[in-house]
Design an enzyme around this catalytic site. Structure first.
Site, PDB file in Angstrom:
ATOM      1  CD  GLN A 179      55.782  46.187  -0.944  1.00  0.00           C
ATOM      2  OE1 GLN A 179      56.701  45.667  -0.327  1.00  0.00           O
ATOM      3  NE2 GLN A 179      55.006  45.495  -1.760  1.00  0.00           N
ATOM      4  CG  MET A 203      44.803  34.352  -0.227  1.00  0.00           C
ATOM      5  SD  MET A 203      44.671  33.634  -1.859  1.00  0.00           S
ATOM      6  CE  MET A 203      43.090  32.813  -1.680  1.00  0.00           C
ATOM      7  N   GLY A 237      46.454  35.701  -4.567  1.00  0.00           N
ATOM      8  CA  GLY A 237      46.623  37.162  -4.495  1.00  0.00           C
ATOM      9  C   GLY A 237      47.597  37.618  -5.581  1.00  0.00           C
ATOM     10  CG  HIS A 238      51.768  36.509  -5.431  1.00  0.00           C
ATOM     11  ND1 HIS A 238      51.857  35.537  -4.463  1.00  0.00           N
ATOM     12  CD2 HIS A 238      52.551  37.523  -5.018  1.00  0.00           C
ATOM     13  CE1 HIS A 238      52.664  35.947  -3.507  1.00  0.00           C
ATOM     14  NE2 HIS A 238      53.094  37.152  -3.808  1.00  0.00           N
ATOM     15  CG  MET A 261      59.837  39.075  -2.439  1.00  0.00           C
ATOM     16  SD  MET A 261      60.740  39.478  -0.943  1.00  0.00           S
ATOM     17  CE  MET A 261      59.536  39.076   0.282  1.00  0.00           C
ATOM     18  N   GLY A 288      49.847  44.759  -4.444  1.00  0.00           N
ATOM     19  CA  GLY A 288      48.633  44.416  -3.694  1.00  0.00           C
ATOM     20  C   GLY A 288      48.352  45.412  -2.578  1.00  0.00           C
ATOM     21  CD  GLN A 289      43.099  47.335   0.086  1.00  0.00           C
ATOM     22  OE1 GLN A 289      42.322  47.187  -0.863  1.00  0.00           O
ATOM     23  NE2 GLN A 289      42.691  47.296   1.347  1.00  0.00           N
ATOM     24  CE  LYS A 290      49.267  39.829   2.478  1.00  0.00           C
ATOM     25  NZ  LYS A 290      50.299  40.081   3.527  1.00  0.00           N
ATOM     26  CD  GLN A 350      61.553  42.946   0.362  1.00  0.00           C
ATOM     27  OE1 GLN A 350      61.882  43.228  -0.772  1.00  0.00           O
ATOM     28  NE2 GLN A 350      60.280  42.800   0.700  1.00  0.00           N
TER      29      GLN A 350
HETATM   30  O1  PAF Z   1      55.642  42.742  -1.954  1.00  0.00           O
HETATM   31  C1  PAF Z   1      56.625  42.013  -2.201  1.00  0.00           C
HETATM   32  O2  PAF Z   1      56.508  40.813  -2.478  1.00  0.00           O
HETATM   33  C2  PAF Z   1      58.017  42.605  -2.156  1.00  0.00           C
HETATM   34  O3  PAF Z   1      58.135  43.530  -1.136  1.00  0.00           O
HETATM   35  C3  PAF Z   1      58.467  43.218  -3.504  1.00  0.00           C
HETATM   36  C4  PAF Z   1      57.580  44.389  -3.888  1.00  0.00           C
HETATM   37  C5  PAF Z   1      58.399  42.144  -4.587  1.00  0.00           C
HETATM   38  C6  PAF Z   1      59.903  43.714  -3.399  1.00  0.00           C
HETATM   39  O4  PAF Z   1      60.784  42.686  -3.075  1.00  0.00           O
END
Ligand code: PAF
Length: 278
Positions: free
Chosen positions: A152, A183, A36-37, A30, A146-148, A61
């Site tokens: 999810q 992070m 982290g990303h 997002m 990510g594991q964070k 979400q």
């Molecule tokens: O983890 C996130 O940043 C969001 O939940 C995702 C997986 C991109 C879905 O919008």
């Protein structure tokens, strides 16, 4: 890096790669990218030929409209960070991803209502809705998360299995600041004082991990709750030690995989974190 805004552009660009037998990796985000990303993008780079990153602040979400409004969107910075690492950046508008009044529901069983699900009703329906759309648009061979956001990951894994989606999910470790704070895009909202207060989260998880061998689950729960509840500025939503496969709470050390997860508010910012114990 090519920046594409529509599903049609993406489909035509990626079909050429697919025809050339290239493995496609997807990193859904997002935006408000941090290391982290970038670690997910680097992992995708190692395991696939073409790396697609998406930036889309997914409205379905967010159960709190203020949280959606406040969500950071430093798009120029994000593009700069991704340019050397990514092949394609998919950055659609909301109208590209959603028709008006569109409905979605998938049976996620108990997983949907545990932990985060108790505090963010509908959140995982929104997550699965957009991740399914992104999988349809990109048709990745592998997707990196990510594991964070451990819950999810489990939820997306459940969707992939239920719908027989032809994608391999890869979970990448949590990346922490040098002081231990996990992070998160939301960390920018923490004042320096709140950042210090938020360190109680990772310190507690580390304490639990370091004492997992020698203490019972009851003792660990007691100490963790004491540590978190006496931390100034930390308002705890939950701390739970769970079976990492089912996310059910454990009272004994009988599960093969065990994880401690927590969520708390520090000032106006809600943070989550976790640590694998076994
Ligand atoms: O983890 C996130 O940043 C969001 O939940 C995702 C997986 C991109 C879905 O919008």
């Amino acid at each position: 890096m090519e920046i594409l805004k529509t599903r049609a552009q993406l489909a035509s660009r990626l079909s050429a790669f697919r025809d050339a037998d290239k493995l496609i990796g997807l990193v859904p985000t997002m935006g408000a990218l941090h290391n982290g990303h970038l670690s997910l993008v680097n992992e995708a780079r190692k395991h696939t030929d073409i790396v697609v990153c998406s930036i889309f602040v997914n409205p379905t979400q967010f159960n709190d409209p203020t949280d959606l409004e406040r969500y950071p969107r430093p798009i120029e910075n994000d593009i700069e960070k991704l340019t050397p690492l990514c092949d394609v950046l998919f950055m659609p508008e909301v109208s590209e991803m959603y028709a008006s009044g569109e409905q979605w529901h998938i049976d996620l069983g108990r997983l949907e209502y545990l932990l985060e699900g108790r505090f963010r009703p509908g959140h995982y329906q929104g997550v699965t809705q957009i991740v399914k759309k992104l999988f349809d648009a990109v048709q990745p061979d592998k997707a990196f998360f990510g594991q964070k956001d451990f819950q999810q990951f489990k939820i997306i894994d459940s969707m992939v299995k239920q719908l027989h989606l032809p994608v391999e999910l890869v979970m990448c470790p949590i990346i922490r600041e040098s002081d231990g704070l996990a992070m998160s895009s939301r960390n920018v909202h923490l004042s320096p004082a709140e950042h210090q207060q938020a360190l109680a989260l990772s310190k507690t998880l580390l304490f639990v991990q370091q004492n997992f061998e020698n203490r019972s689950i009851a003792e660990l729960n007691k100490s963790a709750l004491e540590m978190l509840n006496r931390s100034e500025g930390v308002e705890l939503d939950y701390f739970q030690i769970c079976d990492a496969d089912t996310l059910d709470v454990v009272n004994e050390k009988t599960s093969k995989h065990v994880i401690a997860l927590l969520a708390a508010r520090v000032g106006n910012t809600r943070l989550i974190d976790n640590i694998i114990l076994q």
